[in-house]
Design a protein around this motif. Structure first.
Motif, PDB file in Angstrom:
ATOM      1  N   ASP A 144       0.818  -1.211   0.000  1.00  0.00           N
ATOM      2  CA  ASP A 144       0.000   0.000   0.000  1.00  0.00           C
ATOM      3  C   ASP A 144       0.856   1.267   0.000  1.00  0.00           C
ATOM      4  N   ILE A 145       2.122   1.148   0.364  1.00  0.00           N
ATOM      5  CA  ILE A 145       2.974   2.341   0.389  1.00  0.00           C
ATOM      6  C   ILE A 145       3.336   2.824  -1.021  1.00  0.00           C
ATOM      7  N   PHE A 146       2.845   2.118  -2.025  1.00  0.00           N
ATOM      8  CA  PHE A 146       3.016   2.558  -3.415  1.00  0.00           C
ATOM      9  C   PHE A 146       1.698   3.040  -4.029  1.00  0.00           C
ATOM     10  N   ASN A 147       0.676   3.198  -3.215  1.00  0.00           N
ATOM     11  CA  ASN A 147      -0.668   3.485  -3.731  1.00  0.00           C
ATOM     12  C   ASN A 147      -0.804   4.845  -4.410  1.00  0.00           C
ATOM     13  N   GLN A 148       0.148   5.738  -4.197  1.00  0.00           N
ATOM     14  CA  GLN A 148       0.054   7.053  -4.831  1.00  0.00           C
ATOM     15  C   GLN A 148       0.555   7.050  -6.275  1.00  0.00           C
ATOM     16  N   TYR A 149       1.121   5.919  -6.693  1.00  0.00           N
ATOM     17  CA  TYR A 149       1.486   5.789  -8.107  1.00  0.00           C
ATOM     18  C   TYR A 149       0.239   5.397  -8.907  1.00  0.00           C
ATOM     19  N   PRO A 150       0.198   5.734 -10.197  1.00  0.00           N
ATOM     20  CA  PRO A 150      -0.940   5.300 -11.033  1.00  0.00           C
ATOM     21  C   PRO A 150      -1.060   3.781 -11.075  1.00  0.00           C
ATOM     22  N   ASP A 151      -2.293   3.283 -11.225  1.00  0.00           N
ATOM     23  CA  ASP A 151      -2.565   1.846 -11.179  1.00  0.00           C
ATOM     24  C   ASP A 151      -1.843   1.072 -12.278  1.00  0.00           C
ATOM     25  N   ASN A 152      -1.553   1.733 -13.401  1.00  0.00           N
ATOM     26  CA  ASN A 152      -0.950   1.018 -14.528  1.00  0.00           C
ATOM     27  C   ASN A 152       0.574   0.940 -14.443  1.00  0.00           C
ATOM     28  N   TYR A 153       1.163   1.496 -13.387  1.00  0.00           N
ATOM     29  CA  TYR A 153       2.613   1.404 -13.220  1.00  0.00           C
ATOM     30  C   TYR A 153       2.991   0.012 -12.719  1.00  0.00           C
ATOM     31  N   ILE A 154       4.094  -0.500 -13.228  1.00  0.00           N
ATOM     32  CA  ILE A 154       4.610  -1.790 -12.769  1.00  0.00           C
ATOM     33  C   ILE A 154       5.721  -1.514 -11.763  1.00  0.00           C
ATOM     34  N   ILE A 155       5.426  -1.785 -10.511  1.00  0.00           N
ATOM     35  CA  ILE A 155       6.330  -1.447  -9.407  1.00  0.00           C
ATOM     36  C   ILE A 155       7.191  -2.654  -9.052  1.00  0.00           C
ATOM     37  N   ASN A 156       8.479  -2.418  -8.830  1.00  0.00           N
ATOM     38  CA  ASN A 156       9.329  -3.497  -8.326  1.00  0.00           C
ATOM     39  C   ASN A 156      10.075  -3.031  -7.081  1.00  0.00           C
ATOM     40  N   GLU A 157      10.955  -3.868  -6.588  1.00  0.00           N
ATOM     41  CA  GLU A 157      11.652  -3.592  -5.323  1.00  0.00           C
ATOM     42  C   GLU A 157      12.595  -2.391  -5.397  1.00  0.00           C
ATOM     43  N   ASN A 158      12.923  -1.947  -6.589  1.00  0.00           N
ATOM     44  CA  ASN A 158      13.852  -0.822  -6.733  1.00  0.00           C
ATOM     45  C   ASN A 158      13.160   0.542  -6.685  1.00  0.00           C
ATOM     46  N   TRP A 159      11.842   0.538  -6.711  1.00  0.00           N
ATOM     47  CA  TRP A 159      11.107   1.798  -6.689  1.00  0.00           C
ATOM     48  C   TRP A 159      11.053   2.367  -5.275  1.00  0.00           C
ATOM     49  N   GLN A 160      11.008   3.699  -5.201  1.00  0.00           N
ATOM     50  CA  GLN A 160      10.857   4.378  -3.919  1.00  0.00           C
ATOM     51  C   GLN A 160       9.382   4.402  -3.521  1.00  0.00           C
ATOM     52  N   PRO A 161       9.058   4.068  -2.284  1.00  0.00           N
ATOM     53  CA  PRO A 161       7.663   4.121  -1.842  1.00  0.00           C
ATOM     54  C   PRO A 161       7.078   5.533  -1.988  1.00  0.00           C
ATOM     55  N   LYS A 162       5.786   5.581  -2.198  1.00  0.00           N
ATOM     56  CA  LYS A 162       5.062   6.840  -2.314  1.00  0.00           C
ATOM     57  C   LYS A 162       3.742   6.664  -1.579  1.00  0.00           C
ATOM     58  N   PRO A 163       3.788   6.710  -0.248  1.00  0.00           N
ATOM     59  CA  PRO A 163       2.592   6.378   0.537  1.00  0.00           C
ATOM     60  C   PRO A 163       1.590   7.528   0.596  1.00  0.00           C
ATOM     61  N   SER A 164       0.366   7.176   0.932  1.00  0.00           N
ATOM     62  CA  SER A 164      -0.632   8.188   1.242  1.00  0.00           C
ATOM     63  C   SER A 164      -0.398   8.676   2.669  1.00  0.00           C
ATOM     64  N   THR A 165      -1.245   9.571   3.119  1.00  0.00           N
ATOM     65  CA  THR A 165      -1.120  10.064   4.498  1.00  0.00           C
ATOM     66  C   THR A 165      -1.994   9.270   5.468  1.00  0.00           C
ATOM     67  N   LYS A 166      -2.563   8.154   5.007  1.00  0.00           N
ATOM     68  CA  LYS A 166      -3.309   7.287   5.921  1.00  0.00           C
ATOM     69  C   LYS A 166      -2.370   6.758   6.997  1.00  0.00           C
ATOM     70  N   ILE A 167      -2.885   6.655   8.197  1.00  0.00           N
ATOM     71  CA  ILE A 167      -2.022   6.366   9.340  1.00  0.00           C
ATOM     72  C   ILE A 167      -1.318   5.016   9.224  1.00  0.00           C
ATOM     73  N   LEU A 168      -1.982   3.991   8.698  1.00  0.00           N
ATOM     74  CA  LEU A 168      -1.352   2.679   8.583  1.00  0.00           C
ATOM     75  C   LEU A 168      -0.325   2.643   7.453  1.00  0.00           C
ATOM     76  N   ASP A 169      -0.558   3.414   6.397  1.00  0.00           N
ATOM     77  CA  ASP A 169       0.450   3.519   5.344  1.00  0.00           C
ATOM     78  C   ASP A 169       1.704   4.198   5.875  1.00  0.00           C
ATOM     79  N   LEU A 170       1.520   5.217   6.681  1.00  0.00           N
ATOM     80  CA  LEU A 170       2.665   5.901   7.284  1.00  0.00           C
ATOM     81  C   LEU A 170       3.409   4.977   8.244  1.00  0.00           C
ATOM     82  N   SER A 171       2.670   4.123   8.941  1.00  0.00           N
ATOM     83  CA  SER A 171       3.316   3.171   9.840  1.00  0.00           C
ATOM     84  C   SER A 171       4.244   2.245   9.070  1.00  0.00           C
ATOM     85  N   SER A 172       3.764   1.712   7.952  1.00  0.00           N
ATOM     86  CA  SER A 172       4.602   0.834   7.127  1.00  0.00           C
ATOM     87  C   SER A 172       5.814   1.581   6.603  1.00  0.00           C
ATOM     88  N   TYR A 173       5.577   2.759   6.086  1.00  0.00           N
ATOM     89  CA  TYR A 173       6.643   3.558   5.465  1.00  0.00           C
ATOM     90  C   TYR A 173       7.719   3.931   6.479  1.00  0.00           C
TER      91      TYR A 173
END
Length: 215
Positions: free
Chosen positions: A116-145
């Motif tokens: 979920d820490i990548f949820n701010q990227y567009p849905d059609n992006y293919i994310i892998n382990e080398n990408w930087q997280p882009k979390p929302s400001t939801k409290i649980l996303d921030l906890s993970s990040y």
């Protein structure tokens, strides 16, 4: 035949992701499973589990909890986290837990975060382990990040192997999924955790993205 028993400590025992994992791993005779949870969940945990309650604030109690553990499995999310204050407490608990793990010479830490820490990227992006997280400001996303920063820093500074496992939400039977949706089944979840426990990793810090379906 001599079987070496691995001692594993698993946190947040009242969470479904932790509870189901504990019930799965205790079937394996190679593992001695100890599970823990914060004291506020004494009335809501699965009574089939032998849970040690610990608020993860006192180093002496944490050291007793983690003593003789070979592997620590810790989760980025907890029902405890509801606002900024509880997030701050949980992050400090994570710091305290990892500090004791280092003191007690835990060999491996498996830290379970989420995609979920990548949820701010567009849905059609293919994310892998080398990408930087882009979390929302939801409290649980921030906890993970934010928790990932703590875990990565411990891996950098101390002689411990860390696997940062990021997973999506669990598969829900009957739910209609779109092609771009990702999820993980509990069977695949158990497999990746088991593999993470058993495998020898050569880097101090390794990130793994795990999910069941491939678009």
């Amino acid at each position: 035949m001599i079987v070496n028993i691995m001692n594993i400590l698993i946190t947040t025992a009242s969470e479904i992701s932790s509870e189901k994992l504990i019930l799965f791993l205790i079937k394996n005779k190679k593992y001695n499973i100890k599970c823990t949870e914060l004291s506020i969940f004494k009335e809501s945990y699965n009574k089939d589990l032998d849970v040690v309650f610990n608020n993860l604030q006192d180093s002496k109690n944490i050291n007793l909890l983690i003593d003789k553990s070979d592997t620590l499995i810790h989760f980025a999310k907890s029902k405890f986290i509801t606002d900024n204050n509880s997030l701050n407490i949980y992050l400090r608990n994570t710091y305290n837990l990892l500090f004791s793990a280092i003191q007690k010479k835990v060999k491996k830490i498996i830290f379970i975060s989420d995609l979920d820490i990548f949820n701010q990227y567009p849905d059609n992006y293919i994310i892998n382990e080398n990408w930087q997280p882009k979390p929302s400001t939801k409290i649980l996303d921030l906890s993970s990040y934010l928790s990932e920063f703590i875990v990565k820093e411990y891996a950098r500074l101390f002689p411990v192997k860390v696997i940062n496992l990021r997973i999506p939400k669990f598969f829900e039977s009957g739910k209609q999924y779109k092609k771009e949706d990702i999820y993980i089944s509990f069977d695949d979840y158990y497999k990746i955790i088991s593999h993470s426990i058993e495998q020898n990793i050569y880097r101090d810090f390794e990130i793994i993205h795990a999910h069941s379906n491939v678009s």
